[in-house]
Write a protein that holds these residues in place. Sequence first.
Motif, PDB file in Angstrom:
ATOM      1  N   ARG B  51       0.822  -1.215   0.000  1.00 17.47           N
ATOM      2  CA  ARG B  51       0.000   0.000   0.000  1.00 17.47           C
ATOM      3  C   ARG B  51       0.849   1.255   0.000  1.00 17.47           C
ATOM      4  O   ARG B  51       0.482   2.263  -0.612  1.00 17.47           O
ATOM      5  CB  ARG B  51      -0.961  -0.012   1.187  1.00 17.47           C
ATOM      6  N   LEU B  56      -1.073   4.472  -1.501  1.00 16.56           N
ATOM      7  CA  LEU B  56      -2.337   4.524  -0.771  1.00 16.56           C
ATOM      8  C   LEU B  56      -2.120   4.812   0.702  1.00 16.56           C
ATOM      9  O   LEU B  56      -3.057   5.127   1.431  1.00 16.56           O
ATOM     10  CB  LEU B  56      -3.086   3.195  -0.922  1.00 16.56           C
ATOM     11  N   ARG B  75      -1.057   5.000 -16.309  1.00 21.29           N
ATOM     12  CA  ARG B  75      -0.713   5.157 -14.897  1.00 21.29           C
ATOM     13  C   ARG B  75       0.446   4.205 -14.660  1.00 21.29           C
ATOM     14  O   ARG B  75       0.392   3.041 -15.060  1.00 21.29           O
ATOM     15  CB  ARG B  75      -1.893   4.803 -13.986  1.00 21.29           C
ATOM     16  N   ALA B  78      -0.364   0.139 -10.896  1.00 25.83           N
ATOM     17  CA  ALA B  78      -1.775  -0.210 -10.714  1.00 25.83           C
ATOM     18  C   ALA B  78      -1.835  -1.382  -9.760  1.00 25.83           C
ATOM     19  O   ALA B  78      -0.891  -2.173  -9.676  1.00 25.83           O
ATOM     20  CB  ALA B  78      -2.416  -0.558 -12.049  1.00 25.83           C
ATOM     21  N   ILE B  79      -2.936  -1.462  -9.031  1.00 28.51           N
ATOM     22  CA  ILE B  79      -3.022  -2.487  -7.993  1.00 28.51           C
ATOM     23  C   ILE B  79      -4.192  -3.449  -8.248  1.00 28.51           C
ATOM     24  O   ILE B  79      -5.229  -3.060  -8.779  1.00 28.51           O
ATOM     25  CB  ILE B  79      -3.123  -1.832  -6.594  1.00 28.51           C
ATOM     26  N   PHE B  81      -6.525  -5.931  -6.040  1.00 22.47           N
ATOM     27  CA  PHE B  81      -6.827  -6.194  -4.636  1.00 22.47           C
ATOM     28  C   PHE B  81      -7.171  -7.650  -4.397  1.00 22.47           C
ATOM     29  O   PHE B  81      -7.650  -8.354  -5.288  1.00 22.47           O
ATOM     30  CB  PHE B  81      -8.009  -5.322  -4.185  1.00 22.47           C
ATOM     31  N   GLY B  99     -10.119   3.002 -14.261  1.00 20.87           N
ATOM     32  CA  GLY B  99      -8.849   3.712 -14.128  1.00 20.87           C
ATOM     33  C   GLY B  99      -8.501   4.566 -15.334  1.00 20.87           C
ATOM     34  O   GLY B  99      -7.601   5.406 -15.281  1.00 20.87           O
ATOM     35  N   ARG B 146      -8.677  -4.535 -15.023  1.00 20.36           N
ATOM     36  CA  ARG B 146      -8.809  -3.109 -14.687  1.00 20.36           C
ATOM     37  C   ARG B 146      -7.434  -2.481 -14.481  1.00 20.36           C
ATOM     38  O   ARG B 146      -7.183  -1.362 -14.909  1.00 20.36           O
ATOM     39  CB  ARG B 146      -9.646  -2.970 -13.411  1.00 20.36           C
ATOM     40  N   ALA B 147      -6.542  -3.245 -13.823  1.00 19.49           N
ATOM     41  CA  ALA B 147      -5.199  -2.729 -13.575  1.00 19.49           C
ATOM     42  C   ALA B 147      -4.397  -2.655 -14.873  1.00 19.49           C
ATOM     43  O   ALA B 147      -3.678  -1.681 -15.125  1.00 19.49           O
ATOM     44  CB  ALA B 147      -4.490  -3.602 -12.548  1.00 19.49           C
TER      45      ALA B 147
END
Lengths: 255, 244
Positions: B51, B56, B75, B78-79, B81, B99, B146-147
């Motif tokens: 994090r 974050l 970006r 990217a993470i 989770f 994103g 998504r990342a």
Amino acid sequence: MTGFLANRAGRAALGALGLVAFVALWKAAGTFGWARPGTLPDPFAVPAAAIDEIASGRLLPAVGSSLVHYAWGLAMGSALGVLVGLLAATSRGFDAGHAWLARILRPIPPLAWVVFAIAWFQVSHAGAAFVISIGVFWVNYFATHSAIRNVDPRLYELARAFGHGAYLAMHRTVTLPAASPGILSGLRTGVGQAWMTLIAAELLGVPGMGQEMNAAAGVGAYDAVVVYMLAISLVYTLADAAFGLVEHRLLGWRP
Amino acid sequence: MTGSVLTASGLRLQFPGSATATLDGFDFTVDAGEFVALVGGSGVGKSTLLRVVAGLLAPNEGTVTLDSPAVSGQRRRAIVFQDGRLLPWRRLRGNIGFGLEGLGLPAVEREERVDEVLRLTRLAEYADRYPHQLSGGQVQRAGIARALAVKPDLLLMDEPFSAVDAITRKTLQEEALRIWRDTGTAILFVTHDIQEAALLAERVVVLSGQPARIALDQRVDIPHEDRRGSSDLTPLISRISEAL
């Protein structure tokens, strides 16, 4: 019995039976003189009274007039309630700044404001709308506030991780949709709450169903009073059903 | 691409109310395109470190630097989770594009990027579903998609496969490797599963102690296709176990 209740027709039959039983009890109360003479209308006189109220041109204009301040009061109260609830739940400065004021104003019943409604707006739609909006405001304020406080904090972490960390972006992309079930249920409660205050708000003399009801009661026409009560029930049912459809559409994403 | 994508130096992080620091004087680097597994027992601070690296969580001291050049429409990190974490009110397509919003990309290009990662993660046929209509494995792949959509140089993965069943986990592990090869992104993969670390990583970093120290930093040179079920991994696994 459970088998009977499981099917739709069975439940509808019981519902109708309940209604018939109620009307029978009502009729009996009149016939056997359980109420003070002249204060209990005959249920079977109600349809004729309804036709008379419509034919005489009183009912529909009264419904129309009620709907005007109902709509305004509901719209103003809802918009402000959601807005203030949103600010209180998302801005610590605003929350602290308004907390004492909210605590002082919250317990004051909407009808207590009737005095000021007359003083400020005279006898007008605006005055009635003002009184209605106060009750609606608090319902929406609390619903929105608690819906937002209950948003899963992990979604905020997600927003920050993917570039939506700024105040507006975060609340537009996460807070509002995440809190929408709670906000919408507050709005729906407000639709009902507005009706509850409507009739009382009209006692200040603004034309509408409450005023007609009061006028009918004044001359002992209790059957007409029942007509207005049923009209209120009908309009509320329609408004609530319409809102239910909107809600269902907006929340189609839920399992 | 050579050189490092991430340099963390002198990190110190102590949670309020905690007697000891989780991280103190912690230095760490990830090279471009590298697959690093970060292993450690629960509570050792590996997710915390992730994090901090993800931006974050702000460290009390020290810096996290992304070393790759910033490119528009991207970006750099990217993470993914552990819990997938999709927005339940968005269809899969909308979740994957999340994103990309705010990157200043034209809508057409955003759609293209989403389509591209949908194909890459084999989710194209589910694009119009809501998250509650997806399986656990699909949700996890969506989190990866998504990342990847933001074209990161560093993909941070926080125990991404710990919540799925064993069969799905195996599939997802294979896919993670394939995606890593296809995209060339560096991966920092947090796991408490020693086997998983040994199967996937080019470099295994073991954290232990309080504050967390690097107890082992080991390159793994066995080719990935020879690893599953191979006894060659046994010495590595026992070294990781000892370091823990």
